[in-house]
Design a protein around this motif. Structure first.
Motif, short mmCIF file in Angstrom:
data_model
loop_
_atom_site.label_atom_id
_atom_site.label_comp_id
_atom_site.label_asym_id
_atom_site.label_seq_id
_atom_site.Cartn_x
_atom_site.Cartn_y
_atom_site.Cartn_z
N THR A 113 3.50 -62.08 100.78
CA THR A 113 3.49 -62.75 99.48
C THR A 113 2.37 -62.19 98.62
OG1 THR A 113 4.28 -64.77 100.54
CG2 THR A 113 3.38 -64.98 98.31
N VAL A 114 2.66 -62.03 97.35
CA VAL A 114 1.62 -61.65 96.39
C VAL A 114 1.06 -62.93 95.78
CG1 VAL A 114 1.11 -60.44 94.25
CG2 VAL A 114 2.74 -59.46 95.87
N ARG A 115 -0.23 -63.20 95.98
CA ARG A 115 -0.84 -64.39 95.43
C ARG A 115 -0.91 -64.29 93.91
NH1 ARG A 115 -3.74 -68.69 96.79
NH2 ARG A 115 -3.71 -68.12 99.00
N HIS A 116 -0.48 -65.37 93.26
CA HIS A 116 -0.50 -65.40 91.79
C HIS A 116 -1.50 -66.44 91.33
CE1 HIS A 116 0.78 -65.36 87.64
NE2 HIS A 116 0.99 -66.68 87.69
N GLU A 117 -2.46 -66.03 90.54
CA GLU A 117 -3.43 -66.94 89.97
C GLU A 117 -3.16 -67.06 88.46
OE1 GLU A 117 -5.40 -68.89 91.40
OE2 GLU A 117 -5.39 -68.13 93.45
N SER A 118 -2.78 -68.26 88.04
CA SER A 118 -2.41 -68.48 86.64
C SER A 118 -3.64 -68.64 85.76
CB SER A 118 -1.54 -69.74 86.52
OG SER A 118 -0.39 -69.65 87.32
N PRO A 119 -3.56 -68.18 84.52
CA PRO A 119 -4.64 -68.46 83.57
C PRO A 119 -4.73 -69.97 83.31
CG PRO A 119 -3.21 -66.70 82.78
CD PRO A 119 -2.52 -67.31 83.95
N VAL A 120 -5.87 -70.43 82.87
CA VAL A 120 -6.05 -71.85 82.60
C VAL A 120 -5.05 -72.31 81.55
CG1 VAL A 120 -8.47 -71.98 83.28
CG2 VAL A 120 -7.88 -71.29 80.96
N GLY A 121 -4.48 -73.49 81.79
CA GLY A 121 -3.55 -74.08 80.85
C GLY A 121 -2.13 -73.59 80.97
N ASP A 122 -1.87 -72.58 81.81
CA ASP A 122 -0.53 -72.01 81.89
C ASP A 122 0.42 -72.84 82.74
OD1 ASP A 122 -1.11 -69.92 80.24
OD2 ASP A 122 -0.37 -68.38 81.60
N ALA A 146 2.89 -85.75 93.25
CA ALA A 146 1.63 -85.04 93.03
C ALA A 146 1.83 -83.92 92.02
CB ALA A 146 1.09 -84.47 94.34
N ILE A 147 0.80 -83.64 91.26
CA ILE A 147 0.79 -82.52 90.33
C ILE A 147 -0.57 -81.83 90.46
CG2 ILE A 147 -0.16 -83.65 88.28
CD1 ILE A 147 2.11 -82.30 86.67
N ILE A 148 -0.58 -80.52 90.33
CA ILE A 148 -1.83 -79.77 90.45
C ILE A 148 -1.86 -78.70 89.37
CG2 ILE A 148 -0.82 -78.19 92.16
CD1 ILE A 148 -3.62 -77.99 93.42
N LEU A 149 -2.99 -78.57 88.72
CA LEU A 149 -3.19 -77.50 87.76
C LEU A 149 -3.46 -76.21 88.53
CD1 LEU A 149 -5.41 -79.30 85.10
CD2 LEU A 149 -2.94 -78.94 85.05
N GLY A 181 -3.57 -83.81 79.38
CA GLY A 181 -2.89 -82.77 78.61
C GLY A 181 -1.73 -82.19 79.40
N VAL A 182 -1.02 -81.25 78.76
CA VAL A 182 0.20 -80.68 79.33
C VAL A 182 0.06 -79.16 79.41
CG1 VAL A 182 2.71 -80.50 79.11
CG2 VAL A 182 1.53 -82.56 78.31
N THR A 183 0.53 -78.57 80.50
CA THR A 183 0.50 -77.11 80.65
C THR A 183 1.72 -76.48 79.97
OG1 THR A 183 1.58 -77.40 82.80
CG2 THR A 183 -0.82 -77.13 82.79
N LEU A 184 1.66 -75.19 79.76
CA LEU A 184 2.78 -74.48 79.13
C LEU A 184 3.99 -74.43 80.04
CD1 LEU A 184 0.83 -71.46 77.57
CD2 LEU A 184 1.65 -73.53 76.40
N GLU A 291 -10.46 -75.69 81.58
CA GLU A 291 -9.01 -75.90 81.46
C GLU A 291 -8.63 -77.07 80.55
OE1 GLU A 291 -5.11 -75.12 84.05
OE2 GLU A 291 -6.85 -75.85 85.16
N LYS A 292 -9.37 -78.15 80.57
CA LYS A 292 -8.96 -79.35 79.83
C LYS A 292 -8.75 -79.05 78.35
CE LYS A 292 -10.16 -84.16 78.95
NZ LYS A 292 -11.11 -85.27 79.19
N GLN A 293 -9.64 -78.27 77.76
CA GLN A 293 -9.57 -78.03 76.32
C GLN A 293 -8.41 -77.12 75.90
OE1 GLN A 293 -12.15 -77.51 78.32
NE2 GLN A 293 -13.18 -75.56 77.95
N VAL A 294 -7.80 -76.42 76.83
CA VAL A 294 -6.68 -75.55 76.47
C VAL A 294 -5.33 -76.17 76.78
CG1 VAL A 294 -8.10 -73.49 76.77
CG2 VAL A 294 -6.72 -74.31 78.68
#
Length: 505
Positions: A113-122, A146-149, A181-184, A291-294
């Motif tokens: 597996t290729v680990r994917h690290e998302s940008p903040v807020g994505d 459960a939900i996780i950023l 807040g909500v992610t994209l 992350e919160k502000q974006v």
């Protein structure tokens, strides 16, 4: 063939005894074995006997069926081989297919597996699991949403007794509320409440549930269904469930579902204050700093699948829901309120304009009545109207109370009427002041309410002092000049309602 240790032992002992018979006797083996081992100039090596597999003659056919365009699975290949005379079991087929898959796949493991690290807020990842939890002194099946950023690893949870579509949509929105807040993007699994069809091997796009799409549009996010049977795609939200079970669910019990939710949210919030093993950062700090502000702003209300139900509040300030009655604040008496039941236990009340009022926990009984005394404070009597209770309250609060009731009972038909009027003055005077003048009223035979108020007006204007014992006790208390008990103007006590003259018995 004997192993290396036997060969070495024979060589060593024979050098000392120079006799095959003596060597065999000392080592406990036969003379012929000693001869064979001495005849070997080098240590023996293990030679595995090779047995011909029953699938050897079918291997080329298995490879053909496994590859495109057939791509048969193991069970189908087993059935086809039996038609062609294969007499073995399915086990050798699966073992051979494992080698075939490795060769066909370029020797790359399926687990790679290729680990994917998302940008903040994505991205946020959403999922749920079920636990057996002691709620209300019995085990109940409870669902943990459960939900996780994905960037900061900030987590949020809530617990439900149901996992239907309405509960899932509500949980997603409640958890985003908790995150502020909500992610994209929202990465989800493939339940029918969210995804109608997802075929990764086809070129067709994922078909989402209409209500799920409407909820996502309402939130301002985009749904992304992970491939079926590929849990590593949303591994960030999968891992916390076992930790929650081991560190929070096990060994704990909860009086109500609301208590479970309250304690569960606090547990996860505290957990987010610990350093994350992968990011090496503290999720709460990462979230607050970056992350919160974006995050996208939250909508003003929640998306709902159904219209709210309506009920008229009864004169005794109760709302009836499913055979049970629940009290509400008395200001809603006679008005129409709206409600909905979510998570299988929570009742949410709204006014006619659908503004949220309060939440109640649904009773598990039938024809139950749940009352909250705080809902009746606006109309609650400050002093009891029950004669026995008035006597108990009056004698319990005032040291001169018993003496007053005894003396007033010889003078008035209903001494508790005046006792109640005196207790109503509690908003104007402290109990020790009232108690002092109750004694004065008995001594001076001024026990009717008009005479009693006259005593208080004289005291307030400075024309009368507290009895010495009460004045001495007041010296121990530091009263300032603007104390309401000492500085009210006399006009404050000019009561508009005239009292009836006292009646002598």
């Amino acid at each position: 063939m004997k192993n290396l240790e036997d060969w070495a032992a024979v060589q060593r002992v024979y050098k000392q005894t120079k006799s095959k018979r003596a060597t065999a006797r000392l080592l406990g083996i036969s003379k012929n074995t000693v001869k064979k081992l001495l005849a070997l100039s080098e240590p023996p090596e293990y030679q595995r006997t090779e047995y011909e597999s029953k699938i050897n003659s079918f291997k080329e056919q298995i490879i053909e069926w496994r590859c495109e365009p057939c791509q048969f699975n193991g069970t189908r290949i087993f059935r086809e081989l039996k038609k062609r005379g294969y007499m073995g079991s399915i086990g050798p087929i699966y073992r051979f297919l494992k080698k075939v898959d490795e060769d066909v796949g370029g020797h790359i493991s399926k687990k790679a597996t290729v680990r994917h690290e998302s940008p903040v807020g994505d991205q946020a990842q959403f999922d749920w699991t079920e636990y057996d939890v002691i709620v209300g002194n019995r085990y109940r099946k409870v669902y943990c949403f459960a939900i996780i950023l994905a960037a900061s690893r900030k987590k949020a949870v809530c617990f439900s007794l149901k996992v239907d579509a309405e509960s899932i949509y509500e949980a997603i929105q409640e958890l985003f509320d908790h995150l502020g807040g909500v992610t994209l993007e929202l990465l989800i699994d493939n339940p029918k409440a969210l995804v109608i069809e997802n075929k990764p091997k086809s070129e067709d796009e994922v078909k989402y549930n209409t209500h799920a799409l409407m909820m996502a549009k309402h939130l301002g996010t985009e749904l992304n269904a992970c491939p079926c049977y590929w849990p590593r795609k949303k591994g960030k939200v999968e891992r916390p469930f076992s930790f929650i079970q081991e560190q929070f669910i096990k060994g704990n019990s909860f009086a109500t579902m609301e208590e479970l939710n309250h304690r569960g949210k606090k547990f996860v919030d505290d957990w987010c204050d610990e350093k994350h093993a992968t990011t090496k950062r503290i999720p709460n700090q990462h979230y607050l700093l970056e992350e919160k502000q974006v995050l996208q702003p939250l909508p003003a209300s929640h998306y709902r699948m159904k219209q709210l139900n309506k009920r008229i509040i009864s004169p005794d300030s109760f709302i009836s829901i499913d055979t049970n009655k629940y009290s509400v604040p008395v200001k809603y008496v006679g008005k129409t309120l709206k409600y909905r039941l979510i998570y299988g236990f929570r009742i949410e009340l709204y006014d006619s304009k659908e503004n949220y009022i309060l939440s109640l926990e649904q009773s598990e009984k039938r024809y139950d009545t749940i009352s909250n005394s705080e809902h009746y404070e606006a109309i609650a009597q400050k002093v009891s109207t029950s004669i026995p209770q008035i006597r108990r309250d009056f004698t319990g609060r005032f040291t001169n109370g018993g003496r007053y009731l005894e003396a007033a009972g010889r003078k008035f038909d209903q001494p508790t009427h005046y006792a109640r009027k005196i207790m109503e003055l509690q908003e104007l005077y402290d109990d020790h002041v009232l108690d002092a003048f109750i004694g004065v009223a008995v001594d001076e035979n001024k026990m009717d309410i008009k005479s009693f108020r006259s005593l208080l007006r004289d005291y307030n204007s400075g024309n009368r002092e507290l009895p010495l014992d009460q004045a001495d006790s007041l010296k121990e208390v530091d009263y300032c000049d603007d104390n309401p008990a000492l500085t009210r103007d006399c006009s404050y006590y000019d009561f508009a309602i005239e009292e009836e003259p006292a009646c002598n018995s």
